[in-house]
Design a protein around this motif. Sequence first.
Motif, PDB file in Angstrom:
ATOM      1  N   PRO A   1      46.362  39.525  34.875  1.00 48.16           N
ATOM      2  CA  PRO A   1      46.935  39.498  33.497  1.00 48.16           C
ATOM      3  C   PRO A   1      46.085  39.136  32.575  1.00 48.16           C
ATOM      4  CG  PRO A   1      48.138  38.089  35.511  1.00 48.16           C
ATOM      5  CD  PRO A   1      46.900  38.373  36.136  1.00 48.16           C
ATOM      6  N   THR A   2      46.323  40.042  31.613  1.00 53.14           N
ATOM      7  CA  THR A   2      45.167  40.188  30.559  1.00 53.14           C
ATOM      8  C   THR A   2      45.095  38.804  30.050  1.00 53.14           C
ATOM      9  OG1 THR A   2      45.755  42.626  29.990  1.00 53.14           O
ATOM     10  CG2 THR A   2      44.611  41.250  28.330  1.00 53.14           C
ATOM     11  N   PRO A   3      43.990  38.345  29.859  1.00 49.72           N
ATOM     12  CA  PRO A   3      43.428  37.004  29.270  1.00 49.72           C
ATOM     13  C   PRO A   3      43.737  36.920  27.738  1.00 49.72           C
ATOM     14  CG  PRO A   3      41.500  37.737  30.147  1.00 49.72           C
ATOM     15  CD  PRO A   3      42.320  38.844  30.565  1.00 49.72           C
ATOM     16  N   PRO A   4      44.097  35.719  27.075  1.00 46.32           N
ATOM     17  CA  PRO A   4      44.135  35.876  25.756  1.00 46.32           C
ATOM     18  C   PRO A   4      42.898  35.972  24.937  1.00 46.32           C
ATOM     19  CG  PRO A   4      44.622  33.464  26.716  1.00 46.32           C
ATOM     20  CD  PRO A   4      44.563  34.655  27.890  1.00 46.32           C
ATOM     21  N   ALA A   5      42.628  36.400  23.704  1.00 47.17           N
ATOM     22  CA  ALA A   5      41.631  36.472  23.015  1.00 47.17           C
ATOM     23  C   ALA A   5      40.926  34.973  23.045  1.00 47.17           C
ATOM     24  CB  ALA A   5      41.719  36.753  21.700  1.00 47.17           C
ATOM     25  N   ARG A   6      41.598  33.977  23.060  1.00 43.86           N
ATOM     26  CA  ARG A   6      40.992  32.494  22.872  1.00 43.86           C
ATOM     27  C   ARG A   6      40.192  32.173  23.930  1.00 43.86           C
ATOM     28  NH1 ARG A   6      43.310  28.774  26.394  1.00 43.86           N
ATOM     29  NH2 ARG A   6      45.290  29.411  27.145  1.00 43.86           N
ATOM     30  N   LEU A   7      40.123  32.741  25.256  1.00 47.75           N
ATOM     31  CA  LEU A   7      39.271  32.969  26.479  1.00 47.75           C
ATOM     32  C   LEU A   7      38.260  33.875  26.367  1.00 47.75           C
ATOM     33  CD1 LEU A   7      42.104  31.900  29.189  1.00 47.75           C
ATOM     34  CD2 LEU A   7      40.702  30.281  27.837  1.00 47.75           C
ATOM     35  N   CYS A   8      38.041  34.780  25.615  1.00 53.87           N
ATOM     36  CA  CYS A   8      37.072  35.809  25.772  1.00 53.87           C
ATOM     37  C   CYS A   8      36.318  35.959  24.174  1.00 53.87           C
ATOM     38  CB  CYS A   8      37.699  37.158  25.886  1.00 53.87           C
ATOM     39  SG  CYS A   8      38.822  36.913  27.565  1.00 53.87           S
ATOM     40  N   PRO A   9      35.772  34.824  23.636  1.00 52.36           N
ATOM     41  CA  PRO A   9      35.092  34.847  22.484  1.00 52.36           C
ATOM     42  C   PRO A   9      33.939  35.788  22.501  1.00 52.36           C
ATOM     43  CG  PRO A   9      34.522  32.992  23.612  1.00 52.36           C
ATOM     44  CD  PRO A   9      35.722  33.598  24.080  1.00 52.36           C
ATOM     45  N   PRO A  10      33.381  36.632  21.321  1.00 51.06           N
ATOM     46  CA  PRO A  10      32.679  37.282  21.266  1.00 51.06           C
ATOM     47  C   PRO A  10      31.374  36.977  21.976  1.00 51.06           C
ATOM     48  CG  PRO A  10      33.661  37.573  19.294  1.00 51.06           C
ATOM     49  CD  PRO A  10      34.123  36.206  20.128  1.00 51.06           C
ATOM     50  N   ARG A  11      31.032  35.701  21.950  1.00 52.50           N
ATOM     51  CA  ARG A  11      29.513  35.299  22.442  1.00 52.50           C
ATOM     52  C   ARG A  11      29.726  34.775  24.032  1.00 52.50           C
ATOM     53  NH1 ARG A  11      29.281  29.386  22.222  1.00 52.50           N
ATOM     54  NH2 ARG A  11      31.061  28.429  21.303  1.00 52.50           N
ATOM     55  N   ASP A  12      30.938  34.924  24.402  1.00 50.28           N
ATOM     56  CA  ASP A  12      30.827  34.616  25.978  1.00 50.28           C
ATOM     57  C   ASP A  12      30.703  35.842  26.695  1.00 50.28           C
ATOM     58  OD1 ASP A  12      31.250  33.380  28.420  1.00 50.28           O
ATOM     59  OD2 ASP A  12      33.019  32.307  27.875  1.00 50.28           O
ATOM     60  N   HIS A  13      29.321  36.169  26.955  1.00 50.68           N
ATOM     61  CA  HIS A  13      28.896  37.413  27.778  1.00 50.68           C
ATOM     62  C   HIS A  13      28.978  37.022  29.304  1.00 50.68           C
ATOM     63  CE1 HIS A  13      27.934  39.098  23.781  1.00 50.68           C
ATOM     64  NE2 HIS A  13      27.350  37.897  23.523  1.00 50.68           N
ATOM     65  N   HIS A  14      29.982  37.453  29.984  1.00 52.92           N
ATOM     66  CA  HIS A  14      29.990  37.121  31.109  1.00 52.92           C
ATOM     67  C   HIS A  14      30.754  38.018  32.230  1.00 52.92           C
ATOM     68  CE1 HIS A  14      29.443  33.354  33.813  1.00 52.92           C
ATOM     69  NE2 HIS A  14      30.645  33.786  34.416  1.00 52.92           N
ATOM     70  N   TRP A  15      30.264  38.191  33.175  1.00 51.17           N
ATOM     71  CA  TRP A  15      30.839  39.221  34.495  1.00 51.17           C
ATOM     72  C   TRP A  15      31.683  38.367  35.534  1.00 51.17           C
ATOM     73  CZ3 TRP A  15      30.017  44.396  33.912  1.00 51.17           C
ATOM     74  CH2 TRP A  15      28.738  44.769  33.375  1.00 51.17           C
ATOM     75  N   LEU A  16      32.681  39.160  35.794  1.00 46.65           N
ATOM     76  CA  LEU A  16      33.401  38.597  36.910  1.00 46.65           C
ATOM     77  C   LEU A  16      33.384  40.111  38.247  1.00 46.65           C
ATOM     78  CD1 LEU A  16      36.650  36.847  35.185  1.00 46.65           C
ATOM     79  CD2 LEU A  16      34.536  36.069  36.155  1.00 46.65           C
ATOM     80  N   ALA A  17      33.416  39.763  39.173  1.00 51.68           N
ATOM     81  CA  ALA A  17      33.143  40.735  40.023  1.00 51.68           C
ATOM     82  C   ALA A  17      33.981  40.466  41.265  1.00 51.68           C
ATOM     83  CB  ALA A  17      31.960  41.056  40.744  1.00 51.68           C
ATOM     84  N   HIS A  18      34.704  41.564  41.884  1.00 47.79           N
ATOM     85  CA  HIS A  18      35.487  41.722  43.233  1.00 47.79           C
ATOM     86  C   HIS A  18      34.677  42.632  44.001  1.00 47.79           C
ATOM     87  CE1 HIS A  18      38.708  43.371  45.831  1.00 47.79           C
ATOM     88  NE2 HIS A  18      38.679  41.865  46.071  1.00 47.79           N
TER      89      HIS A  18
END
Length: 312
Positions: free
Chosen positions: A291-308
Motif C-alpha cells: 500500500p502506498t505510504p503517505p507523504a508524511r512518512l517519506c520526507p525528501p531528506r529520508d533517503h532510504h532503501w527497502l529491498a526484497h
Amino acid sequence: MTDAAMQDTAGQDAAVQDAAGHEAAEHGTARRDPAAPDPATEAVKETGFITAVIRALENERPDPYLTDRHAELLSTPVSRAMAAEALDAGGTVGSVIVRGRFGDIALSRAVAGGITQVVCLAAGSDTRAWRLGLPAGTAFFEVDLPGQLEAKEELLEPLGEGPSCRRIALGADLRDGTWPGRLRSAGLDPYAPTAWIVEGLLPYLRLEHFTRLLTQVRELSAPGSVLLIDAPHADYFTDPANETFLAFMKSRGSAFRLGLDDFGGFLRGHGWEAEAHTLHALAEGACPWLPTPPARLCPPRDHHWLAHARLA
C-alpha cells in the motif's frame, strides 16, 4: 558518490572491530577490561527499543500505516526519552514505519508460499513472532546481543500470550564468527528455504562488514530463500538536512556509516534476485504489493532503501 566513499575511514587500524553485527570501533589506545560492558555495544543496544517507541506512536494515530499494539509495552521511559532526543536532533520515522509494513507483507507472503523458518538478525524490538499470527509450524529465530531479547520477553510478559509460532531466541554478537554455527545448532536447516529479516542494522556497518554478513547469510540459505533488508541511500549522508542527526548519532557512539547508491544492484551482484525501492519511489506507488505510504512518512531528506530479494 560511491558506496565506499560513504564509509567512515577513521580508525582503520588494528583497533577496528569486526562489525558484521552491531559494529563499533575502539579508537583509544588504553585497554578495556574484558569483563566491563563495551560502551559502543551498549550504545547500540540502547537504540533497540527506540524503534518500538516510533511504532507505538504510529499505532496511536487514527490513521496508522503500521499497526503494532505490542510496541507500547516496549516503550519504556528510557526509550521514550531517547526517542524524543533522537527526533529532536532530526531523526525521521518513515524508514522505521514503512519498512515495518513492507516486511510484514513480504514475510507473510513468504510463509504463505511455504517457507517454514525465519531468521531475524539484530532482532531488537521486532514483534512479528507475536503479532503476525504465523503458523505453529514456523520456526522463528531471533538473534541479537546477549540480554537484548530477554529484556524484550520481560516487557512483553503482560500480554499473557506467547508467539503463535515456535520462537527460538539466540543471544549472540554478530561480530562473533560463530553465530552461523550456533544458529544451525539451534535448529536452522540450511537446506530448507529461509526468510531473513535484516532491518535497521546496515547504517552501523562498513561495506566490507556488510559484504561478509551477506556472504554468511547466503551460505546458510537454500534456493527459494528470501531476504528482507533495508539500508540508507548514499544521498542520506550528503543531504545538509541530515547533518545534525548524523552528528548526534556519532556523538552517542552509534554513528551511521554505510549508504549505497544502488542497493538492488549490490544485492544482485551477490547472487540475489532483488527489487529495491527508495521511500520516495514507494510514495509514488513503485511497489505493486505494498500500500502506498503517505507523504508524511517519506520526507525528501529520508533517503532510504527497502529491498526484497530471493535466492534462485
